[in-house]
Design an enzyme around this catalytic site. Structure first.
Site, mmCIF file in Angstrom:
data_model
loop_
_atom_site.group_PDB
_atom_site.id
_atom_site.type_symbol
_atom_site.label_atom_id
_atom_site.label_comp_id
_atom_site.label_asym_id
_atom_site.label_seq_id
_atom_site.Cartn_x
_atom_site.Cartn_y
_atom_site.Cartn_z
ATOM 1 N N HIS A 170 12.069 12.454 -98.798
ATOM 2 C CA HIS A 170 12.565 13.436 -97.828
ATOM 3 C C HIS A 170 12.007 13.261 -96.429
ATOM 4 O O HIS A 170 12.250 14.102 -95.567
ATOM 5 C CB HIS A 170 12.249 14.859 -98.281
ATOM 6 C CG HIS A 170 12.927 15.278 -99.545
ATOM 7 N ND1 HIS A 170 14.103 15.995 -99.565
ATOM 8 C CD2 HIS A 170 12.594 15.064 -100.841
ATOM 9 C CE1 HIS A 170 14.450 16.221 -100.816
ATOM 10 N NE2 HIS A 170 13.553 15.658 -101.611
ATOM 11 N N LYS A 201 14.567 27.191 -88.268
ATOM 12 C CA LYS A 201 14.024 26.127 -89.113
ATOM 13 C C LYS A 201 12.514 26.176 -88.950
ATOM 14 O O LYS A 201 12.022 26.874 -88.057
ATOM 15 C CB LYS A 201 14.559 24.754 -88.688
ATOM 16 C CG LYS A 201 14.467 24.505 -87.182
ATOM 17 C CD LYS A 201 15.029 23.158 -86.772
ATOM 18 C CE LYS A 201 16.531 23.106 -86.685
ATOM 19 N NZ LYS A 201 17.188 22.302 -87.698
ATOM 20 N N ARG A 202 11.754 25.467 -89.799
ATOM 21 C CA ARG A 202 10.320 25.426 -89.611
ATOM 22 C C ARG A 202 9.992 24.944 -88.203
ATOM 23 O O ARG A 202 10.731 24.147 -87.615
ATOM 24 C CB ARG A 202 9.671 24.494 -90.653
ATOM 25 C CG ARG A 202 9.585 25.098 -92.041
ATOM 26 C CD ARG A 202 8.699 26.316 -92.100
ATOM 27 N NE ARG A 202 7.301 25.978 -91.952
ATOM 28 C CZ ARG A 202 6.420 25.929 -92.950
ATOM 29 N NH1 ARG A 202 6.796 26.201 -94.187
ATOM 30 N NH2 ARG A 202 5.151 25.628 -92.728
ATOM 31 N N LYS A 217 11.236 18.717 -84.395
ATOM 32 C CA LYS A 217 12.470 19.517 -84.395
ATOM 33 C C LYS A 217 12.795 20.042 -82.995
ATOM 34 O O LYS A 217 13.898 20.540 -82.750
ATOM 35 C CB LYS A 217 12.357 20.671 -85.389
ATOM 36 C CG LYS A 217 12.221 20.208 -86.849
ATOM 37 C CD LYS A 217 12.059 21.391 -87.792
ATOM 38 C CE LYS A 217 11.752 21.010 -89.233
ATOM 39 N NZ LYS A 217 12.933 20.534 -89.976
ATOM 40 N N THR A 222 19.596 20.738 -93.570
ATOM 41 C CA THR A 222 20.561 21.419 -94.428
ATOM 42 C C THR A 222 21.055 22.695 -93.745
ATOM 43 O O THR A 222 22.168 23.146 -94.005
ATOM 44 C CB THR A 222 19.940 21.761 -95.800
ATOM 45 O OG1 THR A 222 18.610 22.257 -95.589
ATOM 46 C CG2 THR A 222 19.885 20.546 -96.689
ATOM 47 N N LYS A 238 24.849 24.706 -93.304
ATOM 48 C CA LYS A 238 25.107 26.150 -93.480
ATOM 49 C C LYS A 238 25.781 26.730 -92.239
ATOM 50 O O LYS A 238 26.726 27.521 -92.337
ATOM 51 C CB LYS A 238 23.798 26.885 -93.771
ATOM 52 C CG LYS A 238 23.153 26.457 -95.080
ATOM 53 C CD LYS A 238 21.707 26.931 -95.220
ATOM 54 C CE LYS A 238 20.999 26.140 -96.316
ATOM 55 N NZ LYS A 238 19.531 26.324 -96.299
HETATM 56 C C1 F58 Z 1 12.906 18.400 -95.564
HETATM 57 N N1 F58 Z 1 11.518 18.251 -95.908
HETATM 58 C C2 F58 Z 1 13.363 17.453 -94.474
HETATM 59 N N2 F58 Z 1 9.501 19.125 -96.621
HETATM 60 O O1 F58 Z 1 12.526 17.592 -93.346
HETATM 61 C C3 F58 Z 1 14.798 17.798 -94.119
HETATM 62 O O2 F58 Z 1 15.297 16.907 -93.157
HETATM 63 C C4 F58 Z 1 15.661 17.714 -95.374
HETATM 64 O O3 F58 Z 1 16.953 18.190 -95.111
HETATM 65 C C5 F58 Z 1 15.060 18.558 -96.482
HETATM 66 O O4 F58 Z 1 13.713 18.182 -96.711
HETATM 67 C C6 F58 Z 1 15.813 18.412 -97.782
HETATM 68 O O5 F58 Z 1 15.991 17.065 -98.095
HETATM 69 C C7 F58 Z 1 10.799 19.341 -96.250
HETATM 70 O O6 F58 Z 1 11.292 20.459 -96.265
HETATM 71 C C8 F58 Z 1 8.616 20.070 -96.984
HETATM 72 O O7 F58 Z 1 8.825 21.254 -96.829
HETATM 73 C C9 F58 Z 1 7.336 19.574 -97.637
HETATM 74 C C10 F58 Z 1 6.534 20.706 -98.230
HETATM 75 C C11 F58 Z 1 5.258 20.203 -98.868
HETATM 76 C C12 F58 Z 1 4.427 19.419 -97.929
HETATM 77 C C13 F58 Z 1 5.233 18.306 -97.320
HETATM 78 C C14 F58 Z 1 6.513 18.788 -96.660
#
Ligand code: F58
Length: 840
Positions: free
Chosen positions: A381, A573-574, A579, A681, A685
């Protein structure tokens, strides 16, 4: 049966009008109403007249759960009775960000209306009860939410699956904003109990930690290893049913809670050390206490590795138990199970499956390795180097001594084979090794996952390509046939039907409701109405209504009054530098300066809305939140501009709030530095709900733009390739600043303390990073972004054309349904087929 007054039932057990089963499984309003009263009495020990709103919510939740458990039992029965091999999916994920269960369950079971009627029979209101639910925040962001969408789609497609993860006692923190700063509050989601889960006290596994290993020969003279752990923790299964949309299949989300093997250490207790005896219990239970709130992993967090191993070990033991109780042999394990690793967090599964097969079940190494590789698939990811998990070798070896030996052995064989193929390339071997030996030694989890899987995939086309060119380049050269792309998707049940009922009704009025189960094929059927004035009118009316609802919510949560007729420009988003929420802020200040200069003739009124959590230790991300709020305070209070420009930071962005936000957006901000966002994602949405995107050529934006038509997408910025080239040629952000007066004015205004009550120090770290390094190339993309926003403003003024584009966006993004993604995983990676279940 007429309406039930609560009086009628006060003091009287519900009459046996329906048989017992009907109360537990009936889908009509009468059966549901009876079940509510029944549950209130026998599960909650309450009379209707004493019941609080939350009691009624709980009663409804139990009522819905009964119906799902009934279907779950039928699903299991169908699997066990099938006369051909039924292969199931084990989706291994440290995070499942499900969001509230009630509304989604009612939709999937097809009992929304019946529940609404039943609830009003007992004098309650469904909307109020839905509001009661505290969402399980068992994930950080996109990755955890993706797992939840995939669970919904697996069930919808009748694919047998178990989602395996951790039942964190505290999920992602709740975010509050005080004086413009983020404050973290503990997420006590289990405070009032969780009516959706059932505890399986009989489904428990021991998980070992620490200690040492002993090597010996058994009676048959075979070489064996025994692990003598220092500590044993018990995992207990908590199951939440996952119903498929209008199909009989109901799967499980099985989350593990850590408990002490003995609640008391009796020896310590007997010698009078009461507190010492309880200590052990506390240490064991910390394993599933809290979700790590980081957006990128930090090496060296022992507890996090313990969490990962804990849930992976429980899950694999459970899969083996199920396999053996079905009377199957371990040599066919991979024919019955596909285990998907959601990023590297569960990648210890490769070593653990080897350990279970070899040490615990006496399978030979080569056969065990073949089974492991055929069972596991790995989804990556992220490409961010700092986000690739690696564990310091000493820490790893201390916690999991046997696994370190197994990894060494996997590595030895792996490198041996390589040496035969590439005899003189030591550098290649060093790069591919599962152990990083450059300085301090580490176990590379992405390498373990890649070596131990038959399939490796990225989450959008660009991301999958970059994966092959960068972080996994050597693995790609070695085994190109292992690499796949599966572009992410989101479930239309939650992200359209549940969150945008008005739009759903409008779509259904034109094309029927088959789109809900087949978005890719069916949703495009609204395209012919894109230029139909009556349909456009209705479409606009739905958007206006959703914007009014969000306006009320913003007022309630922030006190800011926004104009529902303005353009709703939203970035949720986070918080992360890549970002680029701060690029959005630079534009907001640019607009502010333009307005102050009196350039407001014919402006498009805008409300710029932000939302998202920053990792508690991520200083710059927290400073960006403060900047957004500081800029907002100045702008919102400036009578000259606040009529046409407002800035709000919506606190505590989560699934529940997302459901209010996406349907109300006109413009979706997807502005990451090209090459950095694996997929995104939220972008999907927004588009499904008729927002137009302003975005870079990054992640799934590229595919969204191709799907909706380039003319219906606001594109700006460098491509990933261009960005890489500019960097390689020696990017100098300060020269961009020097050359661009409008940008200079913005940066200088922040620097002057204008947004920080004269404090010139506050935002210095942010400005310094932008001017001296600008790792994420905001300044390089600034002018292109500002120009593009200008095009957005102009386009919005032509409401007819905007509405047409909005309809086209929704109509053309059907392929971003998670049903399509899951179909591809089933076909290309898992080789799994749907099951036929008789039933409702
Ligand atoms: C996200 N990663 C990607 N990681 O940033 C985003 O582009 C993608 O659409 C999504 O995954 C789904 O594939 C992400 O959300 C985390 O939240 C992890 C949590 C645990 C620590 C490392 C990051």
């Amino acid at each position: 049966m007429g309406p039930i007054s609560s009086k009628q039932y006060d003091g009287v057990a519900s009459k046996n009008q329906h048989d017992h089963e009907e109360i537990r499984t009936g889908l009509g309003a009468d059966a549901i109403a009876e079940a509510l009263i029944d549950n209130l009495r026998f599960l909650q020990a309450k009379l209707p007249r004493h019941a609080t709103r939350n009691d009624w919510y709980m009663a409804l939740a139990y009522t819905v759960r009964d119906r799902m458990l009934d279907r779950y039992i039928n699903t299991v029965d169908a699997i066990t009775r099938a006369n051909t091999a039924v292969k199931g999916v084990a989706y291994l994920s440290a995070e499942f960000l499900t969001g509230p269960h009630l509304g989604n369950s009612l939709i999937n079971l097809g009992i929304w209306q019946a529940a609404q009627d039943a609830v009003s029979k007992v004098g309650q209101n469904l909307v109020d009860l839905l509001e009661q639910e505290e969402e399980p925040g068992l994930g950080n962001g996109g990755l955890g939410r993706l797992a939840a969408c995939y669970m919904d789609s697996l069930a919808a497609l009748n694919v047998p699956a178990i989602g395996y993860g951790i039942r964190y006692e505290f999920g992602i923190f709740d975010q509050a904003i005080r004086d413009g700063w983020q404050v973290e509050l503990t997420d006590k989601w289990l405070r009032f109990g969780n009516p959706w889960e059932i505890v399986r006290s009989e489904v428990t596994f021991n998980v070992q930690f620490g200690g040492r290993t002993e090597h010996y020969c058994d009676e048959q003279g075979r070489y064996r290893v025994r692990w003598l752990p220092e500590k044993v923790v018990k995992g207990v299964a908590y199951d939440t049913p996952v119903p498929g949309y209008r199909v009989p299949t109901t799967n499980l989300l099985r989350l593990w809670k850590a408990e002490a093997t003995e609640s008391f250490d009796f020896e310590a207790f007997n010698i009078g050390d009461y507190y010492g005896a309880v200590d052990e219990k506390i240490i064991s239970e910390t394993i599933s206490k809290v979700l790590y709130p980081n957006d990128e992993p930090e090496a060296g967090k022992r507890l996090r590795l313990a969490q990962q191993y804990f849930f992976v070990s429980c899950s694999l033991q459970d899969m083996i138990r199920l396999h053996l109780t079905r009377g199957k042999q371990l040599k066919e394990f991979h024919l019955y199970w596909a285990a998907q690793l959601n990023d590297t967090h569960p990648s210890i599964a490769v070593a653990e499956l080897m350990r279970l097969l070899v040490d615990e079940h006496s399978v030979g190494w080569d056969q065990a390795w073949a089974i492991t590789q055929r069972t596991c698939g790995y989804t990556n990811h992220t490409l961010l180097a700092e986000a690739l998990e690696k564990w310091p070798l000493p820490l790893f070896g201390k916690l999991l001594p046997r696994h370190l030996e197994i990894i060494y052995e996997i590595n030895r064989r792996f490198l041996e084979e390589l040496r035969v193929r590439h005899p003189d390339d030591d550098d290649l071997l060093r790069r591919l090794s599962l152990i990083d030996e450059a300085g301090e030694k580490y176990v590379r989890m992405a390498h373990l996952a890649s070596a131990g899987s038959h399939a490796i995939n990225g989450v959008a086309a660009l991301h999958s390509e970059l994966l092959k060119q960068t972080v996994l380049r050597d693995f790609y050269a070695l085994a190109p046939e292992k690499f796949f792309n599966v572009t992410n998707g989101v479930t239309p049940r939650r992200w359209i039907v549940l969150s945008n009922p008005k739009l759903s009704a409008l779509i259904t009025s034109k094309i029927g409701d088959r789109w809900i189960a087949d978005l890719e094929e069916e949703l495009q059927r609204i395209e012919p109405f894109a230029a139909d004035p009556a349909f456009q009118n209705d479409w606009q009316a739905v958007k206006a209504e959703n914007k009014r609802a969000l306006t009320g919510f913003i007022k309630e949560r922030t006190g800011v009054v926004v104009d529902p007729e303005s353009l709703f420009d939203i970035q949720v988003k986070r918080l992360h530098e890549y970002k680029r929420q701060h690029l959005n802020v630079l534009y907001v200040i640019t607009l502010y300066n333009q307005l102050k200069r009196g350039l407001n003739a014919g402006v498009t009124p805008r409300t710029v809305i932000f939302g998202g959590k920053a990792a508690p230790g991520y200083r710059i991300a927290k400073l960006i939140i403060k900047l957004i709020n500081s800029v907002g305070t100045v702008i919102n209070q400036d009578p000259q501009v606040s009529k046409v420009l407002k800035v709000v930071f919506m606190p505590d962005f989560n699934v529940k709030n997302g459901q209010r936000v996406y349907p109300a957006a006109d413009l979706s901000e997807q502005i990451s530095t090209a090459g950095k966002e694996a997929s995104g994602t939220g972008n999907m949405k927004f588009a499904m709900n008729g927002a137009l995107t302003i975005g870079t050529l990054d992640g799934a934006n590229i595919e969204i733009r191709d799907a909706v038509g380039h003319e219906n997408f606001f594109l700006f910025g460098l491509t990933a390739e261009e960005a890489a080239k500019v960097k390689a040629d020696g990017y100098n952000p300060r020269s961009v600043y020097d050359a661009n007066p409008e940008l200079r004015e913005v940066i200088d205004l922040i620097d002057s303390g204008f947004f920080s009550k004269g404090d010139r120090e506050l935002f210095r770290p942010l400005l310094e990073s932008l001017l001296n390094r600008d790792d994420y190339m905001l300044l390089a993309d600034y002018q292109s972004y500002v120009d593009c926003q200008q095009r957005v403003s102009e386009a919005y003024r032509d409401q007819e054309n905007w509405t047409r584009m909005s309809i086209l966006n929704s109509a053309r993004v059907g392929r971003f349904s998670s049903d399509r993604s899951i179909h591809e995983y089933c076909r290309d990676i898992w080789n799994v087929k749907p099951i036929a279940i008789e039933g409702r």
